[in-house]
Motif scaffolding. Structure first.
Motif, mmCIF file in Angstrom:
data_model
loop_
_atom_site.group_PDB
_atom_site.id
_atom_site.type_symbol
_atom_site.label_atom_id
_atom_site.label_comp_id
_atom_site.label_asym_id
_atom_site.label_seq_id
_atom_site.Cartn_x
_atom_site.Cartn_y
_atom_site.Cartn_z
ATOM 1 N N GLU A 115 0.819 -1.212 0.000
ATOM 2 C CA GLU A 115 0.000 0.000 0.000
ATOM 3 C C GLU A 115 0.853 1.262 0.000
ATOM 4 O OE1 GLU A 115 -3.389 0.283 -0.325
ATOM 5 O OE2 GLU A 115 -3.091 -1.813 -0.871
ATOM 6 N N SER B 205 3.895 1.600 -1.231
ATOM 7 C CA SER B 205 4.510 1.743 -2.549
ATOM 8 C C SER B 205 3.503 2.259 -3.569
ATOM 9 C CB SER B 205 5.083 0.396 -3.014
ATOM 10 O OG SER B 205 6.107 -0.030 -2.149
ATOM 11 N N ARG B 206 2.283 1.734 -3.499
ATOM 12 C CA ARG B 206 1.244 2.182 -4.432
ATOM 13 C C ARG B 206 0.952 3.671 -4.246
ATOM 14 N NH1 ARG B 206 -3.493 3.707 -4.095
ATOM 15 N NH2 ARG B 206 -3.601 3.225 -1.875
ATOM 16 N N GLN B 207 0.816 4.096 -2.983
ATOM 17 C CA GLN B 207 0.495 5.495 -2.713
ATOM 18 C C GLN B 207 1.651 6.414 -3.104
ATOM 19 O OE1 GLN B 207 -2.562 7.249 -1.155
ATOM 20 N NE2 GLN B 207 -1.277 8.411 -2.571
ATOM 21 N N ALA C 18 3.923 5.888 -5.397
ATOM 22 C CA ALA C 18 3.990 5.953 -6.856
ATOM 23 C C ALA C 18 2.952 6.923 -7.402
ATOM 24 C CB ALA C 18 3.775 4.554 -7.446
ATOM 25 N N GLU C 19 1.770 6.931 -6.802
ATOM 26 C CA GLU C 19 0.720 7.858 -7.234
ATOM 27 C C GLU C 19 1.129 9.300 -6.981
ATOM 28 O OE1 GLU C 19 -3.817 9.043 -5.894
ATOM 29 O OE2 GLU C 19 -3.207 6.918 -5.762
ATOM 30 N N TRP C 20 1.706 9.567 -5.794
ATOM 31 C CA TRP C 20 2.148 10.928 -5.487
ATOM 32 C C TRP C 20 3.261 11.387 -6.428
ATOM 33 C CZ3 TRP C 20 2.208 9.791 0.454
ATOM 34 C CH2 TRP C 20 0.935 10.033 0.973
ATOM 35 N N HIS D 230 3.771 10.455 -9.429
ATOM 36 C CA HIS D 230 3.185 10.696 -10.749
ATOM 37 C C HIS D 230 2.440 12.022 -10.785
ATOM 38 C CE1 HIS D 230 1.329 9.865 -14.613
ATOM 39 N NE2 HIS D 230 0.143 10.121 -14.074
ATOM 40 N N ARG D 231 1.714 12.328 -9.705
ATOM 41 C CA ARG D 231 0.908 13.551 -9.664
ATOM 42 C C ARG D 231 1.736 14.797 -9.363
ATOM 43 N NH1 ARG D 231 -3.614 12.024 -5.419
ATOM 44 N NH2 ARG D 231 -3.865 14.299 -5.469
ATOM 45 N N HIS D 232 2.877 14.615 -8.677
ATOM 46 C CA HIS D 232 3.689 15.762 -8.274
ATOM 47 C C HIS D 232 5.152 15.543 -8.682
ATOM 48 C CE1 HIS D 232 0.230 17.046 -5.880
ATOM 49 N NE2 HIS D 232 0.190 15.825 -5.384
ATOM 50 N N ALA E 124 4.691 -1.313 -8.651
ATOM 51 C CA ALA E 124 4.359 0.084 -8.377
ATOM 52 C C ALA E 124 5.094 1.036 -9.320
ATOM 53 C CB ALA E 124 4.699 0.426 -6.928
#
Length: 283
Positions: free
Chosen positions: A153, A155-157, A159-161, A163-165, A198
């Motif tokens: 979880e 690593s997933r979060q 990776a999302e951050w 990508h977004r920032h 991730a």
């Protein structure tokens, strides 16, 4: 009967034993139950169940404790059984989640990364205190499952951050390995898979290990830590200063970060010894 009977029993069974030339001093935990008469009297199996509850209560009080059966023990036992059942299902229902504590660069004030901390969002009790459910998870043998969930979880979060920032730079996320997890089979393979799935850059997932885990088998720990680095993780030694803290093994182990124990950090502005230790470790 009563307290006097328990004391006589304790005196008889806590006598030192001579084994292989050594004196062994046993301790006795005592659970007591009253055998009631009448048509509703409990049978032998029920009496045994009640006295086992009392013994467990005595053990929780420490070595050599004593406890008598009472209705409160039934309430505590049922409550614990219910909590155990809920915790087993919590993994399936997605109630265990990471909370992210920011790690700040004191020089720039920028967020450098995060530490993922496990929280249980119980459907009826709300957020269960970590000390309560982590101890229970350990007793139930669920810590490896918890560690795998937290790594996935977090690593997933992260990776999302990232990508977004993209302007945030090289953020990382730390996840604690539970006691003994470094010795778990397939740990390295799981870490490599999680990082790959991730899409994290090398070093973005940081695994925190305690000194106790290292000292059990330093040679084996060195092999596993090296393999984790090769799998793409970075490594931190947690609570540095509370255990052996040997510089000789630090030179052999591939740590990226030393986390100085909070005792030294909290007292370094008041205690000259703590200040010197913190400065030396930082240097």
């Amino acid at each position: 009967s009563g307290a006097s009977g328990s004391e006589r029993l304790r005196e008889a069974l806590e006598q030192p034993l001579r084994l292989a030339g050594f004196d062994i001093y046993p301790t006795l935990s005592i659970g007591a139950v009253t055998a009631e008469g009448g048509p509703d009297a409990p049978d032998a199996a029920e009496l045994l169940r009640r006295v086992e509850l009392a013994v467990e209560q005595a053990k929780q009080a420490g070595r050599g404790g004593a406890a008598a059966y009472g209705r409160a023990l039934e309430t505590d036992s049922l409550s614990r059984l219910a909590l155990e059942a809920d915790l087993r299902n919590a993994f399936v229902r997605g109630e265990i989640e990471p909370f992210f504590q920011p790690i700040v660069n004191l020089g720039t004030g920028a967020v450098a990364g995060f530490e993922a901390l496990a929280r249980w969002r119980h459907p009826r009790r709300g957020l269960v205190p970590p000390d309560e459910f982590l101890t229970l998870a350990d007793e139930m043998g669920l810590m490896n499952e918890l560690g795998l969930l937290m790594m996935t979880e977090a690593s997933r979060q992260l990776a999302e951050w990232l990508h977004r920032h993209p302007s945030a730079g090289r953020l990382f996320c730390s996840v604690n390995l539970s006691v003994g997890e470094i010795e778990r089979a397939h740990l390295v393979e799981d870490v490599a898979r999680i990082i790959k799935e991730a899409g994290l850059p090398r070093g973005a997932l940081k695994l925190e290990v305690t000194e106790g885990d290292i000292m059990r088998d330093t040679a084996r720990a060195a092999e596993v830590l090296k393999a984790l680095r090769e799998a793409g993780a970075s490594l931190a030694l947690d609570d540095f200063g509370t255990g052996f803290s040997s510089l000789s093994y630090l030179a052999k182990l591939p740590f990226d970060t030393l986390k100085i124990d909070r005792y030294f950090v909290l007292t370094m502005d008041k205690d000259e010894g703590s200040a010197k230790i913190v400065k030396s470790v930082v240097n």
